[in-house]
Motif scaffolding. Structure first.
Motif, PDB file in Angstrom:
ATOM      1  N   GLY A   1       0.785  -1.236   0.000  1.00 33.22           N
ATOM      2  CA  GLY A   1       0.000   0.000   0.000  1.00 33.22           C
ATOM      3  C   GLY A   1       0.816   1.284   0.000  1.00 33.22           C
ATOM      4  N   GLN A   2       2.149   1.145  -0.049  1.00 36.78           N
ATOM      5  CA  GLN A   2       2.984   2.361   0.064  1.00 36.78           C
ATOM      6  C   GLN A   2       3.699   2.747  -1.221  1.00 36.78           C
ATOM      7  N   LEU A   3       3.563   1.917  -2.250  1.00 36.25           N
ATOM      8  CA  LEU A   3       4.449   2.110  -3.400  1.00 36.25           C
ATOM      9  C   LEU A   3       3.760   2.664  -4.642  1.00 36.25           C
ATOM     10  N   ALA A   4       2.447   2.849  -4.577  1.00 37.03           N
ATOM     11  CA  ALA A   4       1.722   3.287  -5.778  1.00 37.03           C
ATOM     12  C   ALA A   4       2.275   4.619  -6.278  1.00 37.03           C
ATOM     13  N   GLY A   5       2.650   4.652  -7.539  1.00 35.91           N
ATOM     14  CA  GLY A   5       3.150   5.882  -8.150  1.00 35.91           C
ATOM     15  C   GLY A   5       4.567   6.245  -7.760  1.00 35.91           C
ATOM     16  N   LYS A   6       5.204   5.413  -6.960  1.00 38.56           N
ATOM     17  CA  LYS A   6       6.550   5.745  -6.451  1.00 38.56           C
ATOM     18  C   LYS A   6       7.666   5.201  -7.362  1.00 38.56           C
ATOM     19  N   ILE A   7       8.855   5.727  -7.139  1.00 36.52           N
ATOM     20  CA  ILE A   7      10.052   5.230  -7.822  1.00 36.52           C
ATOM     21  C   ILE A   7      10.856   4.423  -6.809  1.00 36.52           C
ATOM     22  N   ILE A   8      11.089   3.168  -7.157  1.00 36.39           N
ATOM     23  CA  ILE A   8      11.598   2.192  -6.183  1.00 36.39           C
ATOM     24  C   ILE A   8      13.101   2.001  -6.314  1.00 36.39           C
ATOM     25  N   LEU A   9      13.798   2.097  -5.195  1.00 35.51           N
ATOM     26  CA  LEU A   9      15.207   1.696  -5.132  1.00 35.51           C
ATOM     27  C   LEU A   9      15.352   0.615  -4.078  1.00 35.51           C
ATOM     28  N   THR A  10      16.261  -0.295  -4.319  1.00 36.04           N
ATOM     29  CA  THR A  10      16.566  -1.302  -3.306  1.00 36.04           C
ATOM     30  C   THR A  10      17.985  -1.069  -2.809  1.00 36.04           C
ATOM     31  N   LYS A  11      18.225  -1.539  -1.587  1.00 34.31           N
ATOM     32  CA  LYS A  11      19.542  -1.289  -0.999  1.00 34.31           C
ATOM     33  C   LYS A  11      20.632  -1.974  -1.814  1.00 34.31           C
ATOM     34  N   LEU A  12      21.764  -1.326  -1.922  1.00 34.21           N
ATOM     35  CA  LEU A  12      22.862  -1.831  -2.743  1.00 34.21           C
ATOM     36  C   LEU A  12      23.665  -2.902  -2.025  1.00 34.21           C
TER      37      LEU A  12
END
Lengths: 519, 519
Positions: A148-159
């Protein structure tokens, strides 16, 4: 290890014959003329320019590859080779190309970023301005906290990795010790993905599985864009495919790959709870009008009454990844192989056997072009049902380890070829090509031939910047090419191909492998 | 060389005194505590993070520099330093920042390019899609052949340099031999722009004059955008200013700088008569509401009745170029100097003399911040009219040669300081700081002090990637910082500043220089 008795006997005979043979003959007059043409009248850099700068990125199925294919076919014809043509090797899938790529951080301040859409990912359908979110996922359950927190967002994951300063040169050549180590290997082991231990394969698969789960989750949640990094520093970044190219593959989210600095800055800001806003606009185009894949084939016909139906092949893959112009992977190999046949053609040689150049498509996605060609022409490694042509191929020579000059050759476990290679390399010792190793090397198109028991060889090449800067990066450009190295390589290949075409017998073979489906 | 007799006599006396002095005392208990705080409780990387990632590029006059200035002032106050404030050094000119930067080749195929607008150039006022034109200009008359051909076009000029593959590491440290060479220099010559021979200066001026003529011509002809390259490979590119920052400067054309690959590809295509079309959209913002320039000043007040009016200064410039976050030029120096006073503050030291940190603005455009400060506080090098404060400054220590650890110090021709520095560095030999050289070094803010006869010193630092990757590039980011080096440097500076603040006398001085306007 079980081997069929009949085959073993045949091999024993063959080896015995070679052991008793005369020293492998070398025509030093021809070698001299090849060196003159190859080192003094070289066109290899002009060929490379058309393959890279003029054609552009040559991703399998892309218009860039089409341009390069057409240009190469026409150039081979212009040089006088016969029957230059595009030959379908099977169905590849969707073509794809980038039509726009823009990404910038717009808060806390403006910074344009270096990034490239992953191959076969869709575009953003117009500009997207959105908050960046850092997700930390070590196992599948971790995904739920982002529900429920990611709609419309730009996602990065930890490196996993960070940009470390290296005090070693990006570019290197084989030292005498390196070559000695290769030469003195008692076993035909080596680079055939030997670093892929079962544990590493399992870890890789688990990581890929989690990555796929996460990608599905992000898509289901309605995320706008994914950003990722596979490494690369100082503005260099590595690239790969981000979605399947199969014609019926489900659409993925837009995804871009970045180097460690720009990506790292975003991650550090997010970790420090600094709000980050990004603007992304990418446009990519899928090509579905022709799903076929092609190789380019051309010949210098053999002239000997009995031997002209026999064939010597040379080649390298012409496709590349998409973030640069694939200069060292593998315009270099293609330019060298084209230059090798140009040299022979310019000298007006009349080979006994037919010399055939093959520029493979679809290599980067799994040696598709060479495997398709081998299956159509020589046999199926799954069944080991072989064709008539299988009897007629003497050898295949491949070049696909970057821009570095030839330092020797991998025998791919074929001891019987050692005296040939030693004799053929002897006139090139002063150009740095000295080493014959029994070892295997993997990762490219000679494996397709080796898989059906045909002599297929890849040369030992100086690495230059292959691992650090060029292989699958956004910096694999014309600048990476070492002109003198490419001239040397073309000269050596021309000579080895010539001698393979002129010798009395075919190049000796290893025992036939077992059918793959049986193993 | 003429020197005033009176001054020579004064110097002779001073030198004689030092030669008879006791060995310079070092408080090893304090050194131990400084090492503990500086090496084990370091905050230098956190400071660097706020200066770089959080503040962003810190071009003189830009909002990024304002953010960094405010943050630094607040942080110094938070640490307990007194009277932290922004101090105006004079009028700088226009502020400037990038609000959008996008460039791509759109024909013969699509390729997004790595580039950055040159500082103080205007934006394109919306997207510009136009043909690229290669102009070849060796002298002013060459411009005429392009008359009437450049309206609306994107201009490239032929490159002087090409991207060469280096077989040496980008990053390096001083070898024992390097340091020995520095130490054994018999003359106070050295890096003060010694490579700028009169011929080179004349060539440079001629090139700049031609460049300006060309820029005027392109503008008069109505060109849309200029592209240029000052070098850099693998995605790294160098940057600089492209137009004056003076408030009444005439507007220039939009101009972007690129690395050698992307630029080289465009040039090669144009040379081969391949039509090239580009799309460029840049937006830049000028800030004219406040034309002043500032330094940040803060103090640890002196506590000795007689000596507390005397001052020891340390500093480095906080402004940077605009294409990255100026990590090694010079967030590194600022973070180290801030860390040095944090260490002393955390230890609760009570210095005899006042310790004053100065973070300079406007260094990149000509040491403006430090020169302005010196003129206001100590004297004017043009006239050598000196202030009361001039008598009270013991020394100024500067750090601005990148992220590399301290390997020693340049005496800047001041022989009398040698015994002090040798004694003060002795406890840090095991951290690599061993070398005292009589040589000058140039290029940064200690010169402002040296110009009025005040002891101003820059340390010898390991170069790391300064010349190859970081200095004035788009890759001078947080990743370039070497944490252990910065900790070492902060520790050494803290100790030297402490001992300067505690010794009985001021640091000995060289003879006063002659007024500049008289020379």
């Amino acid at each position: 290890m079980f081997k069929k008795p009949l085959l073993l006997a045949a091999v024993a005979l063959q080896f015995a014959f070679v052991a008793q043979a005369q020293q492998e003959p070398v025509n030093l007059d021809v070698v001299h003329r090849i060196k003159q043409e190859g080192l003094k009248n070289s066109q290899v850099m002009e060929t490379a320019f058309y393959l890279t700068d003029v054609s552009g990125p040559r991703l399998s199925g892309s218009p860039g590859l089409d341009r390069a294919n057409q240009w190469a076919k026409n150039k081979l014809t212009e040089w006088g080779l016969k029957n230059a043509h595009l030959e379908e090797w099977g169905e590849f899938g969707k073509g794809w190309e980038i039509e726009k790529s823009y990404i910038a951080m717009t808060a806390p301040y403006y910074q344009h970023l270096i990034a490239t859409p992953k191959a076969w990912t869709p575009g953003t359908n117009g500009p997207v301005k959105a908050k960046a979110v850092l997700v930390e996922i070590e196992k599948e359950e971790d995904l739920q906290k982002y529900k429920g927190q990611l709609a419309g967002k730009i996602i990065l994951t930890k490196l996993d990795s960070e940009a470390k300063t290296s005090f070693e040169a990006d570019a290197k050549r084989h030292s005498h010790d390196d070559l000695e180590k290769l030469a003195m290997s008692p076993e035909a082991t080596g680079n055939t993905n030997s670093s892929w231990t079962p544990e590493r394969i399992a870890q890789y698969r688990a990581r890929m599985a989690l990555r796929n789960k996460a990608a599905e989750f992000f898509k289901a949640e309605g995320a706008a864009v994914i950003l990722s990094s596979r490494g690369g520093i100082h503005g260099t970044h590595f690239t790969s495919n981000g979605a399947p190219y199969a014609k019926d593959a489900a659409p993925a989210l837009p995804e871009l790959e970045m180097g460690l600095e720009d990506y790292g800055r975003l991650v550090r800001l997010l970790e420090a709870k600094q709000p980050v806003e990004l603007e992304v606009e990418t446009k990519t185009k899928f090509h579905t009008d022709n799903l076929k894949g092609y190789n380019i084939i051309a010949e210098i016909p053999g002239t000997h009454k009995k031997l002209k139906d026999e064939v010597v092949m040379l080649g390298g893959h012409i496709d590349s990844w998409h973030a640069a112009t694939g200069a060292t992977d593998n315009a270099a190999g293609v330019a060298v192989m084209m230059e090798a046949v140009r040299i022979l053609q310019a000298m007006g040689i009349q080979p006994k056997r037919t010399i055939r150049i093959a520029l493979w498509g679809g290599e980067e996605q799994g040696l598709h072009g060479s495997r398709g060609y081998v299956k159509q022409h020589f046999g199926d490694p799954a069944t080991m049902k072989l064709t008539k042509e299988h009897e007629k191929l003497s050898a295949y020579y491949n070049l696909d380890n970057g821009t570095g000059k030839i330092r020797g050759v991998y025998l791919q476990g074929n001891d019987a070829v050692r005296p040939l290679m030693e004799a053929w390399l002897a006139p090139f010792h002063d150009l740095g090509a000295t080493t014959v190793t029994i070892r295997n090397t993997g990762g490219t198109d000679h494996l397709a031939f080796d898989a059906v028991g045909l002599p297929g060889f890849q040369f030992i090449q100086d690495e230059i910047e292959y691992d650090t800067r060029t292989h699958h990066t956004n910096q694999d450009t014309y600048e990476r090419l070492q002109a003198d190295d490419l001239k040397q390589a073309a000269t050596i290949v021309a000579s080895i191909v010539y001698h393979t075409a002129m010798r009395d017998k075919l190049v000796p073979r290893k025992p036939l492998p077992k059918p793959r489906q049986a193993s």
